[in-house]
Design a protein around this motif. Structure first.
Motif, mmCIF file in Angstrom:
data_model
loop_
_atom_site.group_PDB
_atom_site.id
_atom_site.type_symbol
_atom_site.label_atom_id
_atom_site.label_comp_id
_atom_site.label_asym_id
_atom_site.label_seq_id
_atom_site.Cartn_x
_atom_site.Cartn_y
_atom_site.Cartn_z
ATOM 1 N N ALA A 98 1.878 10.511 -22.355
ATOM 2 C CA ALA A 98 3.218 9.952 -22.564
ATOM 3 C C ALA A 98 3.643 10.170 -24.019
ATOM 4 C CB ALA A 98 3.233 8.464 -22.214
ATOM 5 N N LEU A 99 2.697 10.042 -24.940
ATOM 6 C CA LEU A 99 2.986 10.316 -26.349
ATOM 7 C C LEU A 99 3.405 11.780 -26.522
ATOM 8 C CD1 LEU A 99 2.810 9.860 -29.498
ATOM 9 C CD2 LEU A 99 0.394 10.473 -29.308
ATOM 10 N N ALA A 100 2.638 12.688 -25.919
ATOM 11 C CA ALA A 100 2.964 14.110 -26.048
ATOM 12 C C ALA A 100 4.377 14.377 -25.540
ATOM 13 C CB ALA A 100 1.952 14.955 -25.276
ATOM 14 N N SER A 101 4.739 13.782 -24.408
ATOM 15 C CA SER A 101 6.066 14.044 -23.858
ATOM 16 C C SER A 101 7.148 13.387 -24.712
ATOM 17 C CB SER A 101 6.153 13.572 -22.407
ATOM 18 O OG SER A 101 6.263 12.176 -22.351
ATOM 19 N N THR A 102 6.823 12.265 -25.347
ATOM 20 C CA THR A 102 7.788 11.607 -26.243
ATOM 21 C C THR A 102 8.070 12.502 -27.450
ATOM 22 O OG1 THR A 102 6.968 9.443 -25.570
ATOM 23 C CG2 THR A 102 8.208 9.513 -27.616
ATOM 24 N N VAL A 136 14.135 -6.574 -22.870
ATOM 25 C CA VAL A 136 14.729 -5.350 -23.428
ATOM 26 C C VAL A 136 13.668 -4.266 -23.296
ATOM 27 C CG1 VAL A 136 15.661 -4.249 -25.489
ATOM 28 C CG2 VAL A 136 16.129 -6.662 -25.024
ATOM 29 N N LEU A 137 13.886 -3.319 -22.363
ATOM 30 C CA LEU A 137 12.838 -2.363 -22.001
ATOM 31 C C LEU A 137 13.210 -0.940 -22.361
ATOM 32 C CD1 LEU A 137 12.140 -3.838 -18.466
ATOM 33 C CD2 LEU A 137 10.866 -4.284 -20.561
ATOM 34 N N CYS A 138 14.380 -0.773 -22.976
ATOM 35 C CA CYS A 138 14.881 0.573 -23.136
ATOM 36 C C CYS A 138 15.960 0.567 -24.201
ATOM 37 C CB CYS A 138 15.447 0.988 -21.779
ATOM 38 S SG CYS A 138 16.607 2.308 -21.798
ATOM 39 N N CYS A 139 15.983 1.630 -24.996
ATOM 40 C CA CYS A 139 17.013 1.754 -26.020
ATOM 41 C C CYS A 139 17.962 2.856 -25.607
ATOM 42 C CB CYS A 139 16.337 2.074 -27.349
ATOM 43 S SG CYS A 139 17.399 2.860 -28.543
ATOM 44 N N ARG A 140 19.242 2.568 -25.613
ATOM 45 C CA ARG A 140 20.252 3.574 -25.262
ATOM 46 C C ARG A 140 20.780 4.196 -26.531
ATOM 47 N NH1 ARG A 140 19.780 4.389 -19.864
ATOM 48 N NH2 ARG A 140 19.334 2.385 -18.884
ATOM 49 N N PRO A 141 21.092 5.488 -26.510
ATOM 50 C CA PRO A 141 21.794 6.032 -27.671
ATOM 51 C C PRO A 141 23.125 5.305 -27.792
ATOM 52 C CG PRO A 141 21.620 7.657 -25.908
ATOM 53 C CD PRO A 141 20.901 6.444 -25.443
ATOM 54 N N ALA A 142 23.620 5.183 -29.024
ATOM 55 C CA ALA A 142 24.780 4.327 -29.279
ATOM 56 C C ALA A 142 25.976 4.640 -28.382
ATOM 57 C CB ALA A 142 25.166 4.457 -30.741
ATOM 58 N N TYR A 143 26.128 5.909 -27.981
ATOM 59 C CA TYR A 143 27.347 6.264 -27.252
ATOM 60 C C TYR A 143 27.267 5.998 -25.747
ATOM 61 C CZ TYR A 143 24.557 10.522 -26.881
ATOM 62 O OH TYR A 143 23.543 11.405 -26.691
ATOM 63 N N ILE A 144 26.122 5.492 -25.257
ATOM 64 C CA ILE A 144 26.063 5.133 -23.835
ATOM 65 C C ILE A 144 26.289 3.641 -23.697
ATOM 66 C CG2 ILE A 144 24.603 4.952 -21.800
ATOM 67 C CD1 ILE A 144 23.290 7.402 -22.449
ATOM 68 N N LEU A 156 4.437 -1.921 -18.965
ATOM 69 C CA LEU A 156 5.815 -1.974 -19.393
ATOM 70 C C LEU A 156 5.835 -2.583 -20.794
ATOM 71 C CD1 LEU A 156 8.410 -1.333 -17.897
ATOM 72 C CD2 LEU A 156 8.430 -3.660 -17.063
ATOM 73 N N VAL A 157 6.576 -1.982 -21.713
ATOM 74 C CA VAL A 157 6.668 -2.508 -23.074
ATOM 75 C C VAL A 157 8.068 -3.054 -23.298
ATOM 76 C CG1 VAL A 157 6.697 -1.847 -25.515
ATOM 77 C CG2 VAL A 157 4.853 -1.054 -24.029
ATOM 78 N N PHE A 191 7.663 2.350 -25.870
ATOM 79 C CA PHE A 191 9.053 1.895 -25.736
ATOM 80 C C PHE A 191 10.013 3.091 -25.855
ATOM 81 C CE2 PHE A 191 13.054 0.170 -27.377
ATOM 82 C CZ PHE A 191 13.303 -0.827 -26.441
ATOM 83 N N GLU A 192 9.710 3.979 -26.788
ATOM 84 C CA GLU A 192 10.560 5.166 -26.947
ATOM 85 C C GLU A 192 10.432 6.093 -25.737
ATOM 86 O OE1 GLU A 192 9.722 6.808 -30.821
ATOM 87 O OE2 GLU A 192 10.724 5.139 -31.834
#
Lengths: 130, 489, 447
Positions: C333-337, B478-486, C292-293, C113-114
């Protein structure tokens, strides 16, 4: 650790089982133990490819290591175990059965006799770890 | 308690930043290229500040605790560096605005090049590389081009000791060179016999980290250099361990032809949780023409009363450009600030105290931990994180347990030539009191390993999170979180 | 001796424990003939002195706080909300090491991750890595991914001439040892049709830029089909800020999206440190270089994050690693997040649209002056090319006297584009500033 007597082994820890004109290969119990939890198996060779002894046919990866997989003997690939891409943990659970990796038609069957039998392999592992 | 993800904190209609209305006549949107939906989160500024501040509190950092982390030189990052890098004349200058109106910046880059030349004993410097590994690739391409320029197309082999960091072989492959691994001898030095065997006219060079990754100064370095040079190869120095050499010995004087510096290790720029780094490359006289373009030079000498004019120039046989623009200038100005505040005496004092601190820890820990290459070390040393009479304990357990005492763990399992390695580098900015507290904790852990191994095996106990399931992470990916509506594909 | 805490007493006690008399005795392993060089360096400055001296250096540089900039060409003057710098300076982020110890690095790991999530969602791709050094090196890494995907059997890389010239230069520098054919950009006129005719079975990757170096925006849907038909990978170099307003490249069928992340809240800082964006499809994730996280659980059942797929990296795979990169641009990357979160769904769209609107106003005004002409009528985002009646360098000198930093002199890079200027307009350029630029251009033409 288990090293079935009907198999042949390589110094890179692959095993080989002969089924008529076809050979089957995977990795040994020792290899899976060294790798620890396998998370990914990739067979890079494709069915129909003819590979020589020692050619890389894929890769196995755990969280702490990655190992290339080499042909124990020369041959032409006839089948690839697709199940491993979704359930790589089979390599840890059943290295000699469910976790077979490739099947191939032997090009030079006499190469098989040059590989280690289980007694020789066990001795080889002992030497490696002493 | 885990912190929610930024998307989980989002609520439709919220915003943190507002912009003025457009003050120009409306233009028609681009035909067929306008975006329908922009799946970014929606938060108020306070929600977002709390989110990131809470996350920050889950981190260990130099400003909150000691990092005895080998190979990484986690020294204090001075605050003044940050203030200077943020001066508008540095932070808000455009890289293409022209040399004429950027003289102050170019002067700093030039002077930084001069300082690095003097400290390293080199004839030329490129500030372009963005990190150590990037510097390695730069240096290897310089070596490759040097040989080819002389018509030596068969020199493709790079020798690398088995104790080297993994970036060395990886960079070698990227540069299109072939790798030959060299074994270490019983004292942790390069095996000279083996070296002589493999040196021939296919040799491009040898890549050496000195002090090596055991923290030991290569005892036969001059002999190694002689053998390599005699057969036509070049010496590449990995400058990761430059800290203990400052003012003590110049790699250029030892015969190194190319070396990268790590401004984020040796010269105090922040690690920032993994970057940005900066990896300037220094070269000997014969290689100056191959440096990546551009470098800063004096294009018009000054005289009394007028400053020289600086410009960006392209070396004659440059390998090309390694990244956009001129390197990480923001890091250059920080490192330059640090160097000027050290001055000549301070530069030497860095090495002296880094070496003093490392040897102090080595001697204080040697009775409780096995040190396989136990001789006077430079800035770091490696010990074994295992005991024959505590078979269930591994280096990893010691590392996890040391967190309970408020310290970052030493580097684990590197270099690969020591079993269960624990690599310790205290740096010069740590006080004796901090080192003593660390020693006390390490001695207690050595004791616990024998008396209550389970305390180590289940550590850490006092951190906000326990050991992570890395197998689950790698299998489920799991490498990415999608907003709920995607809908996730 | 700045930042060294040792007192004389400390030193003595420590030397006693070690069992040597002086610190110099610790250097016996170093050859005597080169030991303790007499360095030609000046004495130390105090904090007070360095601050004053570097303030003087800083003041000699023109910057966006005092002049009006219409210069872009790969780095852009955008508004950065205060909150970005404040979060960046949190000691716990700023002075942390690489998050190899997840128990005490969840801050850095969750932020990455964000970051990965925001970039994946902004570009429309499946997955983003933790970032590369900059846009140019990210493009080089895209080439390496394609080479691995085709197991180095395909040797041809096609680059559109619309890709930033520095990016193309970096790709060539990186690849010089690998015996590849890199083409497509030899002629400025090579549009989609010409490029398409070059694609063949030996092509591993085709790359275009969107908006391209000249500001143009084109639909690449059909082009991507041609790339895929040949079994090659399609890479799109983006300006991520433009994606606040423009269709994401995923809709064209991109396999890899790379780009310079500087517009996302990163100060110009004379060219770095910036941010290399790299996003791709799930099927290429194991061939993607860089950190990669991934999400997981800790021993107490809490959600947490770890560096994952690390065996691809050089400390395990060594010479067989996917690349030699072992850092990301952590802080950047933190700044852009923080920037992307602060701008959010509405803000980023607003900024991108403001850039678009103001650039179109500026282009129309300049084009109607008479002496200056828009180079062509192709659609553009916030940069456009003007053919000028005089050498660009002379115009820029004239503008500089009026405290305006003019556009990029394209003649310096492209022979065919002598007397052509690339102008960039952002949300920070007010109508008044644009009008001042336009009247200065007019004045110069008539002078």
């Amino acid at each position: 650790m288990d090293y079935p007597e009907d198999l042949r082994y390589t110094t890179n820890d692959e095993w080989l089982r002969v089924e008529g004109e076809i050979a089957v290969t995977g990795v040994s119990d020792y290899a899976q133990d060294q790798l620890s939890d396998v998370v990914y198996v990739e067979i890079t060779a494709e069915v129909g490819d003819t590979l020589s002894q020692g050619d890389a046919f894929g890769m196995v990866e755990s969280v702490k290591a990655a190992a290339d997989l080499y042909m124990p003997v020369s041959g032409t690939l006839t089948e690839i175990n697709e199940a491993l891409s979704d359930t790589p943990e089979l390599v840890n659970r059943e290295p000699y059965t469910a976790a077979w990796m490739i099947k191939y038609r032997l090009a030079e069957p006499e190469q098989v006799d040059q590989l280690m039998d289980s007694t020789a392999y066990i001795a080889h592992l002992k030497g490696k770890n002493s | 308690m885990p912190e929610a993800l930024i998307y989980e904190l989002s609520s439709p209609g919220r915003y943190a930043v507002a912009f003025p209305e457009s003050d120009v006549p409306h233009a028609a949107p681009p035909d067929g290229l306008e975006r329908d939906d922009l799946p970014l989160p929606e938060l108020s500024e306070l929600d977002l500040v709390r989110h990131f501040v809470r996350l920050s509190q889950y981190n260990h950092s130099i400003d909150t605790g000691f990092y005895p982390l080998g190979s990484c030189t986690m020294k204090y990052n001075p605050k003044i560096n940050e203030d200077i890098a943020r001066m508008p004349g540095f932070a808000f200058a455009h890289p293409l605005q022209g040399e004429k109106i950027s003289q102050g910046i170019l002067a700093i880059m030039y002077e930084l090049q001069e300082w690095l030349k003097e400290i390293g004993g080199f004839a030329g410097i490129s500030l372009q590389p963005a990190a150590g590994a990037h510097g390695e690739l730069t240096g290897l391409l310089i070596i490759r081009n040097y040989h080819r320029d002389r018509g030596d197309h068969t020199r493709t082999k790079m020798l690398i000791p088995d104790s080297a960091h993994g970036t060395n072989p990886a960079s070698t492959t990227m540069a299109g060179l072939e790798l030959i691994e060299l074994p270490s001898d019983a004292r942790g030095n390069i095996d000279l016999e083996k070296l002589r065997e493999v040196c021939d006219d296919s040799l491009a060079g040898l890549m050496l980290t000195n002090p090596n990754t055991l923290g030991l100064f290569e005892e036969h370095v001059q002999e190694v250099v002689r053998v390599v040079h005699e057969c036509g190869g070049l010496m590449y120095g990995d400058g990761a361990n430059m800290n203990p050499l400052l003012g003590i010995v110049r790699p250029g004087d030892l015969g190194f032809d190319v070396m990268h510096f790590n401004l984020h290790k040796t010269f105090s720029t922040p690690h920032g949780g993994g970057g940005p780094g900066s990896g300037p490359v220094g070269v000997a006289q014969g290689l100056v023409d191959f440096l990546p373009a551009p470098i800063v030079d004096i294009v018009e000498p000054g005289d009394e009363g007028t400053a020289p004019t600086f410009g960006l120039v392209k070396p004659l046989k440059s390998i090309g450009r390694m990244k956009s623009f001129h390197g990480h200038f923001g890091m250059h100005v920080r490192a330059y600030t640090y160097m000027r505040m050290q001055g000549k005496a301070g530069i030497r004092a860095i090495a002296d105290h880094a070496v003093l601190n490392a040897n102090y820890l080595r001697v204080r820990l040697r009775d409780a931990y096995e040190i396989p290459f136990d001789r006077v070390c430079m800035h770091e040393f490696v010990m074994e994180g295992m005991w024959p009479d505590a078979p269930d304990i591994h280096a990893l357990d010691i590392s996890k347990r040391i967190m309970d005492f408020g310290f970052h763990p030493p580097t684990n399992y590197f270099p690969l030539i020591v079993k269960e390695a624990l690599m310790i580098e205290p740096t010069e900015t740590e006080s004796k009191e901090t080192l003593d507290a660390f020693v006390e904790a390490m001695l207690k852990i050595a004791d616990e390993a024998h008396t209550s191994p389970e305390t180590l095996r289940s550590a850490p106990h006092s951190t906000p999170f326990g050991r992570m399931d890395e197998v689950k992470a790698a299998r489920e990916l799991v490498l990415c979180c999608r907003p709920a509506y995607i809908p996730k594909a | 001796m700045a930042y060294i805490p040792h007192t004389e007493k400390d030193r003595q006690e420590m030397l006693d424990v070690i069992g040597v008399e002086r610190i110099e005795d610790l250097y016996d392993a170093i050859p005597e003939d080169v030991r303790f060089p007499d360095l030609d360096l000046p004495p130390a400055l105090s904090e007070m002195e360095i601050l004053e001296e570097l303030q003087r250096y800083a003041e000699t540089n023109v910057n966006t706080k005092h002049f009006h900039y219409f210069l872009g060409a790969g780095a852009y003057n955008h508004f950065i909300p205060s909150v970005v710098n404040h979060m960046l300076l949190r000691s716990e982020f700023h002075t942390a090491y690489t998050p190899y110890q997840p128990e005490i690095s969840q801050g850095t790991l969750q932020v990455i991750f964000e970051y990965q999530s925001l970039i994946a969602n902004l570009t429309g791709m499946d997955v983003s890595n933790a970032s590369h050094y900059d846009g140019a090196t990210a493009l080089a890494e895209a080439v390496i991914l394609a080479l691995h995907e085709h197991r180095f059997k395909r040797k041809k890389i096609i680059l559109s001439p619309g890709i930033n010239p520095q990016f193309r230069e970096v790709v060539r520098t990186y690849m010089q040892g690998l015996d590849l054919e890199i083409s497509g950009d030899e002629d400025l006129e090579n549009g989609q049709d010409n490029l398409r005719s070059m694609i063949d079975g030996d092509t591993t990757l085709v790359a275009v830029q969107y908006p391209d170096f000249f500001g143009h925006i084109y639909d690449f849907s059909n082009f991507a089909e041609a790339v895929h038909a040949a079994g090659a990978l399609f890479c799109v170099v983006v300006n991520p800020l433009a994606l606040g307003y423009l269709k994401p490249p995923s809709e064209f069928g991109a396999d890899v999206v790379v780009g310079e992340g500087q517009p996302l809240g990163i100060p110009l800082s004379f060219g770095g440190p910036y941010l290399g964006i790299f996003a791709t499809l799930d099927r290429y994730v194991r061939k993607m270089a860089g950190r990669l996280v991934g999400e997981t659980e800790d021993s107490r059942g809490q959600r947490g994050y770890v560096l994952t797929l690390t065996p691809r990296e050089q400390h395990i795979r060594r010479q067989r690693a996917t690349s030699n990169i072992c850092t990301n641009q952590g802080l950047i990357a933190l700044a852009s997040t923080v920037y992307m979160s602060a701008m959010g769904k509405q803000g980023l769209r607003q900024v991108a649209e403001l850039c678009y609107q103001k650039a179109h106003y500026a282009a129309n005004e300049i084009d109607s002056l008479g002496g200056y002409r828009l180079w062509n009528n192709d659609p553009f985002f916030n940069e456009f090319v003007i053919s000028c009646p005089h050498p660009v360098a002379e115009i820029n000198d004239f503008l500089l006297d009026r405290e305006i930093v003019g556009g990029f002199d394209l003649g310096r890079t492209y022979e065919k584009l002598e007397h052509h200027m690339l102008l960039a307009v952002t949300e920070l350029n007010s109508k008044d500033q644009i009008d001042a630029l336009v009247s200065a251009l007019k004045e110069f033409d008539h002078a």
